[in-house]
Design a protein around this motif. Structure first.
Motif, PDB file in Angstrom:
ATOM      1  N   TYR A  24      75.975 -51.893 -77.482  1.00 36.66           N
ATOM      2  CA  TYR A  24      74.904 -51.882 -76.402  1.00 36.66           C
ATOM      3  C   TYR A  24      75.526 -52.800 -75.245  1.00 36.66           C
ATOM      4  O   TYR A  24      74.566 -53.406 -74.425  1.00 36.66           O
ATOM      5  N   ASP A  25      76.645 -53.364 -75.296  1.00 34.94           N
ATOM      6  CA  ASP A  25      77.164 -54.351 -74.364  1.00 34.94           C
ATOM      7  C   ASP A  25      78.622 -53.809 -73.971  1.00 34.94           C
ATOM      8  O   ASP A  25      79.128 -53.187 -74.865  1.00 34.94           O
ATOM      9  N   LYS A  26      78.967 -54.411 -72.744  1.00 34.28           N
ATOM     10  CA  LYS A  26      80.464 -53.878 -72.444  1.00 34.28           C
ATOM     11  C   LYS A  26      81.549 -54.599 -73.376  1.00 34.28           C
ATOM     12  O   LYS A  26      82.650 -54.139 -73.862  1.00 34.28           O
ATOM     13  N   ARG A  27      80.982 -55.935 -74.024  1.00 29.27           N
ATOM     14  CA  ARG A  27      81.641 -56.641 -74.888  1.00 29.27           C
ATOM     15  C   ARG A  27      81.700 -55.813 -76.278  1.00 29.27           C
ATOM     16  O   ARG A  27      80.757 -54.774 -76.268  1.00 29.27           O
ATOM     17  N   PRO A  28      82.434 -55.789 -77.173  1.00 27.38           N
ATOM     18  CA  PRO A  28      82.330 -55.046 -78.269  1.00 27.38           C
ATOM     19  C   PRO A  28      81.058 -55.666 -79.403  1.00 27.38           C
ATOM     20  O   PRO A  28      81.218 -56.488 -80.328  1.00 27.38           O
ATOM     21  N   ARG A  29      79.665 -55.228 -78.761  1.00 35.57           N
ATOM     22  CA  ARG A  29      78.673 -55.801 -79.583  1.00 35.57           C
ATOM     23  C   ARG A  29      77.939 -54.509 -79.887  1.00 35.57           C
ATOM     24  O   ARG A  29      77.873 -53.527 -79.141  1.00 35.57           O
ATOM     25  N   TYR A  30      77.280 -54.363 -81.067  1.00 35.14           N
ATOM     26  CA  TYR A  30      76.565 -52.981 -81.708  1.00 35.14           C
ATOM     27  C   TYR A  30      75.206 -53.698 -82.169  1.00 35.14           C
ATOM     28  O   TYR A  30      74.871 -54.495 -82.493  1.00 35.14           O
ATOM     29  N   GLU A  31      74.276 -52.336 -82.041  1.00 30.67           N
ATOM     30  CA  GLU A  31      73.228 -52.290 -82.916  1.00 30.67           C
ATOM     31  C   GLU A  31      73.249 -51.380 -83.852  1.00 30.67           C
ATOM     32  O   GLU A  31      74.212 -50.327 -83.781  1.00 30.67           O
ATOM     33  N   TYR A  32      72.480 -51.450 -84.774  1.00 30.52           N
ATOM     34  CA  TYR A  32      72.472 -50.577 -86.000  1.00 30.52           C
ATOM     35  C   TYR A  32      71.153 -49.681 -86.223  1.00 30.52           C
ATOM     36  O   TYR A  32      70.347 -50.245 -85.862  1.00 30.52           O
ATOM     37  N   VAL A  33      71.527 -48.493 -86.321  1.00 29.17           N
ATOM     38  CA  VAL A  33      70.148 -47.633 -86.410  1.00 29.17           C
ATOM     39  C   VAL A  33      70.614 -46.819 -87.620  1.00 29.17           C
ATOM     40  O   VAL A  33      71.724 -46.624 -87.977  1.00 29.17           O
ATOM     41  N   LEU A  34      69.129 -46.395 -88.109  1.00 24.79           N
ATOM     42  CA  LEU A  34      69.423 -45.579 -89.399  1.00 24.79           C
ATOM     43  C   LEU A  34      69.872 -44.305 -89.333  1.00 24.79           C
ATOM     44  O   LEU A  34      69.572 -43.762 -87.987  1.00 24.79           O
ATOM     45  N   THR A  35      70.788 -43.480 -90.010  1.00 26.25           N
ATOM     46  CA  THR A  35      71.045 -42.382 -89.945  1.00 26.25           C
ATOM     47  C   THR A  35      69.769 -41.259 -90.428  1.00 26.25           C
ATOM     48  O   THR A  35      69.020 -42.034 -91.255  1.00 26.25           O
ATOM     49  N   ASP A  36      70.151 -40.011 -90.618  1.00 25.87           N
ATOM     50  CA  ASP A  36      69.318 -39.409 -91.376  1.00 25.87           C
ATOM     51  C   ASP A  36      69.164 -39.712 -92.761  1.00 25.87           C
ATOM     52  O   ASP A  36      68.379 -39.871 -93.595  1.00 25.87           O
TER      53      ASP A  36
END
Length: 150
Positions: free
Chosen positions: A71-83
């Motif tokens: 979610y950012d140019k830096r290595p930052r992530y958000e987590y979402v549920l898969t199926d």
């Protein structure tokens, strides 16, 4: 401390516990479900150490329950549920029903759930996928399946 690997056991309960059997994992899934998708949000809500949260998130991503999205140019992530992760929430909903019944005390359940289809406050109730009648432990026979151990 090394965790026991249950993933190869010929038991669906053991295999599921391999994914979410550590106490933080269901709470992380709950938080992602209700909208905490970023590392900092999860850490603040759970009060979990950065090291443990990182390990748990990596485990849940590796098992295909969560997906990591930048979610950012830096290595930052958000987590979402898969199926797979969304379906695992059904297991958590059964845990909610049990906890509300047996552990909520006089104060009552800490959270209520409104069903989208009917608009009513309700809880999960297990039913047979074939006939629709209630299906609980006393209502079934356990038989060997095609994946049973030899």
């Amino acid at each position: 401390m090394q965790r026991t690997d249950f993933s190869e056991m010929a038991c669906s309960i053991a295999r599921t516990m391999d994914v979410i059997g550590e106490p933080w994992s269901p709470l992380i899934l709950r938080d992602v479900w209700v909208g905490f998708s970023r590392f900092e949000q999860l850490q603040a809500d759970l009060g979990i150490s950065r090291k443990v949260l990182t390990e748990r998130l990596n485990h849940l991503v590796d098992r295909g329950v969560l997906e990591r999205r930048p979610y950012d140019k830096r290595p930052r992530y958000e987590y979402v549920l898969t199926d797979r992760g969304r379906e695992l929430l059904d297991v958590l909903m059964v845990m909610v029903a049990w906890g509300d019944k047996w552990l909520a005390g006089e104060a009552g359940p800490p959270v209520l759930y409104r069903h989208h289809a009917c608009g009513e406050i309700s809880h999960v109730d297990l039913a047979c996928a074939h006939c629709g009648k209630p299906m609980h432990a006393d209502d079934i026979d356990i038989l060997p399946g095609p994946g049973a151990a030899a």
